[in-house]
Enzyme design. Structure first.
Site, PDB file in Angstrom:
ATOM      1  N   ASP A  40      -5.975   7.479   1.980  1.00 35.11           N
ATOM      2  CA  ASP A  40      -7.222   8.203   2.161  1.00 35.11           C
ATOM      3  C   ASP A  40      -8.131   7.529   3.187  1.00 35.11           C
ATOM      4  O   ASP A  40      -8.836   8.197   3.944  1.00 35.11           O
ATOM      5  CB  ASP A  40      -7.914   8.260   0.789  1.00 35.11           C
ATOM      6  N   CYS A  65       0.801  -1.231   0.000  1.00 37.04           N
ATOM      7  CA  CYS A  65       0.000   0.000   0.000  1.00 37.04           C
ATOM      8  C   CYS A  65       0.833   1.281   0.000  1.00 37.04           C
ATOM      9  O   CYS A  65       0.283   2.365   0.184  1.00 37.04           O
ATOM     10  CB  CYS A  65      -0.938   0.010   1.203  1.00 37.04           C
TER      11      CYS A  65
END
Length: 407
Positions: A275, A259
């Site tokens: 986010d 990620c």
């Protein structure tokens, strides 16, 4: 630099002129209690753009999101462009994206977005009766009419935009209605995002969708698209599957095994890894004081990124692990510091979708490869010059390269 990276910037933090029932970021309005109104200052903006564009990358990608970023008005985005032009490096490209509910789009802002080729994502959940169930203004009224007014201004300015549809309890059973509604209006670039929102006890809230519902929605959507629209309508998920099959490129972060792909920058310059994980334990630093090199090499960032590959034990034997990669940690209902080895809430739906569609995806991938080979033989491109993002795609589809076979 260990890797290229992009930025997702929240210049108004979680502030928004709407009160969508399912918004996962709205509760962040109290995240920065020092200010009742959150707006990125010119000092933070200048430092953000200058420092990012001083990193050595072939291209720079700025995503403007919220909350509602258009609360800052057209003058803010004029300054964005001015700083990008001032601090840009020779030979490097700059791309801007804006995600908006479109209700505050003015003619001036639409003209600016068109002039500087800002790709705008408009949040629209289908026709009014579906969209207005959850996308409400503070008075509790639906926002559909105001969104359409914003879209008309974008169209009048010839600004590029796509439609982002959140698939929730309101529209999950109506894939054909939503798809035909968008296509009949001539909006041919779609994103469909599943609504998976837990409460504080990690129970899915009523507007969230289940795995079987998600799988059935995607299968029906694919059947509609495959029947006649594979070269006419761009659906981001489907494009990403084809990009992986044809070019072995993973163009969306859920397909990745790590990620560490971008940074979120809050209105005051605070930096987070994702986010969906703007959480205090994951605060990496601030652009006004921390260089990007230290943020990229942060142990907190590295540990966060590595959690993606710590999937549920049953994933290891799954025939779709090569593409799913355990799904987004958000859909595993992860929290900062929590155990990521949980099964995605959408697991059964993803399996249903891939089992239903993959043979036809492979046929499409073979056709794209064949088209490319024929196009290359017909009109060889000069050595060293790949097609530009806005060039016609060499496969002969008639679409722009960035919306067809390009990355």
């Amino acid at each position: 630099m260990p890797q290229p990276f992009s930025l997702l910037i929240k210049p108004a933090s979680a502030d928004c002129n709407l009160r969508c029932a399912y918004c996962f970021y709205l509760d962040h309005t109290g995240f920065y209690p020092e200010a009742a109104r959150h707006r990125m200052s010119d000092e933070v903006l200048a430092r953000l753009v200058q420092s990012y564009m001083a990193t050595d990358q072939p291209s720079y990608h700025f995503g403007w999101q919220g909350g509602e970023p258009t609360l800052l008005g057209v003058d803010f985005f004029r300054r964005v462009v001015q700083y990008q032009q001032r601090f840009g490096r020779a030979g490097a490209s700059v791309a801007n994206g804006l995600q908006t509910n479109a209700t505050l789009i003015t003619a001036d802002l639409a003209a600016l977005l068109a002039e500087y080729h800002v790709l705008t994502g408009v949040s629209l959940d289908g026709p009014g009766d579906l969209h207005d169930r959850y996308r409400l203004n503070p008075a509790g009224h639906g926002s559909h009419a105001a969104v359409l007014a914003g879209i008309r201004r974008l169209e009048a300015a010839r600004a590029e935009f796509n439609i982002l549809t959140l698939v929730s309890a309101a529209n999950i059973r109506h894939p054909a209605t939503v798809y035909h509604y968008l296509c009949d209006h001539g909006w041919l670039y779609h994103q469909y995002i599943p609504c998976v929102e837990p409460d504080d006890q990690r129970r899915l809230q009523p507007f969230s969708i289940g795995a079987d519902e998600w799988g059935e929605f995607l299968c029906r959507l694919f059947d509609l698209w495959y029947a006649a629209d594979t070269r006419r309508v761009s659906i981001r998920l489907f494009d990403s599957v084809l990009a992986l099959l044809v070019d072995q490129v993973r163009t969306i972060c859920p397909f990745g095994s790590n990620c560490c792909q971008y940074f979120v920058v809050e209105y005051n310059g605070d930096v987070y890894p994702c986010d969906f994980f703007v959480e205090r334990p994951l605060l990496l630093g601030n652009v006004t004081r921390d260089p990007w090199e230290s943020l990229l090499t942060s142990p907190v960032y590295a540990a966060f990124g590595a959690r993606k590959a710590q999937w549920h034990p049953s994933c290891q034997a799954c025939p779709w692990l090569w593409i799913c990669q355990g799904d987004c940690p958000k859909h595993r209902l992860c929290v900062a510091g929590g155990d990521p080895r949980q099964l995605s809430q959408l697991c059964a739906g993803w399996r249903m979708f891939y089992e239903h569609t993959m043979p036809r995806f492979r046929d499409l991938a073979a056709a794209i490869t064949s088209d490319r080979q024929r196009a290359a033989a017909r009109t060889p491109r000069p050595p060293g010059r790949p097609p530009g993002r806005n060039d016609p795609c060499p496969c002969g589809s008639g679409r722009k390269f960035k919306h067809c076979c390009g990355p």
